[in-house]
Write an enzyme that holds these catalytic residues in place. Structure first.
Site, PDB file in Angstrom:
ATOM      1  N   LYS A  67     -36.628  75.836  -9.332  1.00 46.21           N
ATOM      2  CA  LYS A  67     -35.323  75.860 -10.009  1.00 46.21           C
ATOM      3  C   LYS A  67     -34.580  74.540  -9.785  1.00 46.21           C
ATOM      4  O   LYS A  67     -34.944  73.772  -8.886  1.00 46.21           O
ATOM      5  CB  LYS A  67     -34.510  77.045  -9.480  1.00 46.21           C
ATOM      6  CG  LYS A  67     -34.246  76.999  -7.984  1.00 46.21           C
ATOM      7  CD  LYS A  67     -33.828  78.365  -7.434  1.00 46.21           C
ATOM      8  CE  LYS A  67     -33.546  78.277  -5.950  1.00 46.21           C
ATOM      9  NZ  LYS A  67     -33.398  79.610  -5.330  1.00 46.21           N
ATOM     10  N   ARG A 123     -26.435  89.975  -4.187  1.00 40.87           N
ATOM     11  CA  ARG A 123     -26.301  88.833  -5.088  1.00 40.87           C
ATOM     12  C   ARG A 123     -26.915  89.196  -6.429  1.00 40.87           C
ATOM     13  O   ARG A 123     -26.224  89.321  -7.421  1.00 40.87           O
ATOM     14  CB  ARG A 123     -26.975  87.606  -4.458  1.00 40.87           C
ATOM     15  CG  ARG A 123     -26.678  86.323  -5.192  1.00 40.87           C
ATOM     16  CD  ARG A 123     -27.310  85.120  -4.521  1.00 40.87           C
ATOM     17  NE  ARG A 123     -28.772  85.111  -4.591  1.00 40.87           N
ATOM     18  CZ  ARG A 123     -29.528  84.058  -4.323  1.00 40.87           C
ATOM     19  NH1 ARG A 123     -28.959  82.917  -3.962  1.00 40.87           N
ATOM     20  NH2 ARG A 123     -30.839  84.117  -4.397  1.00 40.87           N
ATOM     21  N   TYR A 161     -11.672  52.522   2.345  1.00 39.16           N
ATOM     22  CA  TYR A 161     -10.422  53.161   1.904  1.00 39.16           C
ATOM     23  C   TYR A 161      -9.703  53.832   3.067  1.00 39.16           C
ATOM     24  O   TYR A 161     -10.328  54.534   3.874  1.00 39.16           O
ATOM     25  CB  TYR A 161     -10.712  54.234   0.852  1.00 39.16           C
ATOM     26  CG  TYR A 161     -10.986  53.699  -0.538  1.00 39.16           C
ATOM     27  CD1 TYR A 161     -10.027  52.948  -1.227  1.00 39.16           C
ATOM     28  CD2 TYR A 161     -12.193  53.973  -1.166  1.00 39.16           C
ATOM     29  CE1 TYR A 161     -10.275  52.481  -2.510  1.00 39.16           C
ATOM     30  CE2 TYR A 161     -12.451  53.516  -2.451  1.00 39.16           C
ATOM     31  CZ  TYR A 161     -11.482  52.761  -3.118  1.00 39.16           C
ATOM     32  OH  TYR A 161     -11.734  52.312  -4.380  1.00 39.16           O
ATOM     33  N   MET A 215     -17.050  55.795  -4.008  1.00 39.30           N
ATOM     34  CA  MET A 215     -17.818  56.336  -5.130  1.00 39.30           C
ATOM     35  C   MET A 215     -19.196  55.687  -5.241  1.00 39.30           C
ATOM     36  O   MET A 215     -20.204  56.363  -5.466  1.00 39.30           O
ATOM     37  CB  MET A 215     -17.046  56.125  -6.441  1.00 39.30           C
ATOM     38  CG  MET A 215     -17.684  56.791  -7.639  1.00 39.30           C
ATOM     39  SD  MET A 215     -16.810  56.476  -9.181  1.00 39.30           S
ATOM     40  CE  MET A 215     -15.265  57.323  -8.920  1.00 39.30           C
TER      41      MET A 215
HETATM   42  C1  LIG Z   1     -34.210  79.812  -4.190  1.00 39.29           C
HETATM   43  C2  LIG Z   1     -34.935  81.085  -4.032  1.00 39.29           C
HETATM   44  C3  LIG Z   1     -36.168  81.138  -3.369  1.00 39.29           C
HETATM   45  C4  LIG Z   1     -36.727  79.964  -2.577  1.00 39.29           C
HETATM   46  O1  LIG Z   1     -36.039  79.930  -1.344  1.00 39.29           O
HETATM   47  P1  LIG Z   1     -36.287  78.765  -0.279  1.00 39.29           P
HETATM   48  O2  LIG Z   1     -35.367  79.114   0.827  1.00 39.29           O
HETATM   49  O3  LIG Z   1     -35.903  77.502  -0.961  1.00 39.29           O
HETATM   50  O4  LIG Z   1     -37.710  78.804   0.087  1.00 39.29           O
HETATM   51  C5  LIG Z   1     -36.882  82.319  -3.397  1.00 39.29           C
HETATM   52  N1  LIG Z   1     -36.375  83.418  -4.025  1.00 39.29           N
HETATM   53  C6  LIG Z   1     -35.179  83.412  -4.636  1.00 39.29           C
HETATM   54  C7  LIG Z   1     -34.678  84.641  -5.290  1.00 39.29           C
HETATM   55  C8  LIG Z   1     -34.411  82.257  -4.656  1.00 39.29           C
HETATM   56  O5  LIG Z   1     -33.211  82.252  -5.246  1.00 39.29           O
END
Ligand SMILES: *Cc1c(COP(=O)(O)O)cnc(C)c1O
Length: 349
Positions: A35, A130, A244, A292
């Site tokens: 992802k 979630r 800054y 920046m």
């Molecule tokens: C991002 C995610 C993973 C991978 O988790 P890592 O901690 O990066 O190995 C696996 N399952 C779900 C549902 C996720 O959102």
């Protein structure tokens, strides 16, 4: 050139996948979570490398990301979508043969009505609150869902980075209880779950961060290497300030390098006066506020004038930078800026 050089070591990525694959039994399929553009490292090269290493199952957050992987890898690999089947996703799921992980009765209904012949999976909530169906919701539709033949049933651990957290065992017990005897391949483990041992492995594991060189997979090889050019160096007197707001004052005669990256490149302002860059293994403290496009670095102790300083690589991991910034390696990776000159090294490049 005044942009950072981001080198992505595709051989290290493949080695990390193979190492995590070896951590589970031979009959457990090791998938790959890609992802957010492969955790910020570039979806095309990352997906191609992992497919070549042996991954046959890919997980993404949203259908659009799945579409990008399908274009890269062609027909063959299974592509699962964590956010399930959202309104507007139907054509993409159908045309690109994506497998939505259905999260609710609404999504299940949408999917079975719109695409009854298209594969799907089920995501269950076992305590993270979630994504996924809750226990009661699942009980209500399990029979319908199982009759329709899901390809995978999964849940996600909220504390897999901390094996001592009792939440892990609670979620494991809930997952077993909700899926016992379902006759469908099951998946619970992300990177941390793989490292917690075979009780957590089930049929498919879903490593993400460990592939990209992050905690809790401590043996991971670093994948991202970030070198930042020095634009200018100067000597300053005791009492002079840097950056800054003048938040850092030289305690003595100092030599300061100004490097060509800043918070617009994902090097968060929380690194101001914290953390280091490296030159030939020598840590050089960040001084003053991160701007920046620029960062001040104290190089007084160096015996030679560096042309670049290293932010990520063998001397400093994404987690080291994250610790200094008060965040996690995932955020450091996925924030890596668009301005860097990216280079892919290794067999998949
Ligand atoms: C991002 C995610 C993973 C991978 O988790 P890592 O901690 O990066 O190995 C696996 N399952 C779900 C549902 C996720 O959102």
């Amino acid at each position: 050139m005044a942009t950072g050089f981001l080198t992505i070591d595709l051989d290290a990525l493949a080695r990390n996948w193979k190492a995590l694959d070896r951590a589970s039994a031979a009959d457990v399929q090791t998938a790959a979570v890609v992802k957010a553009e492969g955790y910020g490292l570039g979806i095309g090269p990352v997906a191609r490398t992992l497919a070549r290493a042996g991954a046959r199952h890919f997980f993404v957050a949203v259908a659009e990301e799945g579409a990008a992987i399908r274009e890269t890898l062609g027909r063959g690999p299974d592509i699962y979508v964590f956010s399930g089947h959202m309104a507007g996703d139907t054509d993409m799921i159908n045309d690109l043969d994506l497998i939505p992980m259905l999260n609710s009765v609404d999504q299940l209904t949408r999917h079975l009505e719109a695409l009854p012949a298209q594969p799907f999976g089920i995501q269950l909530d076992t305590g993270m609150n979630r994504l996924g169906m809750e226990r009661a919701e699942w009980q209500a539709v399990a029979e319908i869902a199982l009759t329709a033949g899901p390809r995978l049933i999964m849940s996600h651990l909220a504390s897999a980075d901390d094996p001592a957290d009792p939440l892990n065992a609670q979620q494991l017990a809930a997952f077993v209880e909700m899926t016992q005897g379902c006759g469908v391949p099951r998946s619970l483990a992300s990177t941390g779950g793989i490292l917690m041992g075979k009780d957590y492995h089930f049929d498919v594991t879903r490593p993400g961060i460990g592939l990209y060189g992050g905690r809790p997979f401590e043996e991971a090889d670093p994948v991202a290497h970030l070198d930042i050019p020095v634009i200018q160096t100067r000597d300053i007197d005791p009492g002079e300030v840097v950056g800054y707001g003048g938040t850092w004052t030289a305690p003595a005669q100092c030599r300061i390098a100004t490097v060509a990256a800043g918070y617009a490149d994902g090097l968060t302002r929380h690194l101001s006066n914290k953390g280091h860059l490296f030159h030939d293994g020598a840590p050089c403290p960040i001084v003053g506020r991160v701007s920046m496009d620029l960062i001040g670095v104290d190089i007084s102790h160096l015996t030679s004038e560096p042309r670049t300083l290293q932010m990520l690589g063998t001397d400093q991991s994404i987690d080291d930078v994250a610790d200094a910034a008060g965040t996690i390696g995932y955020e450091i990776l996925t924030s890596l800026g668009a301005r860097y000159k990216r280079r892919y090294s290794g067999a998949g490049a």
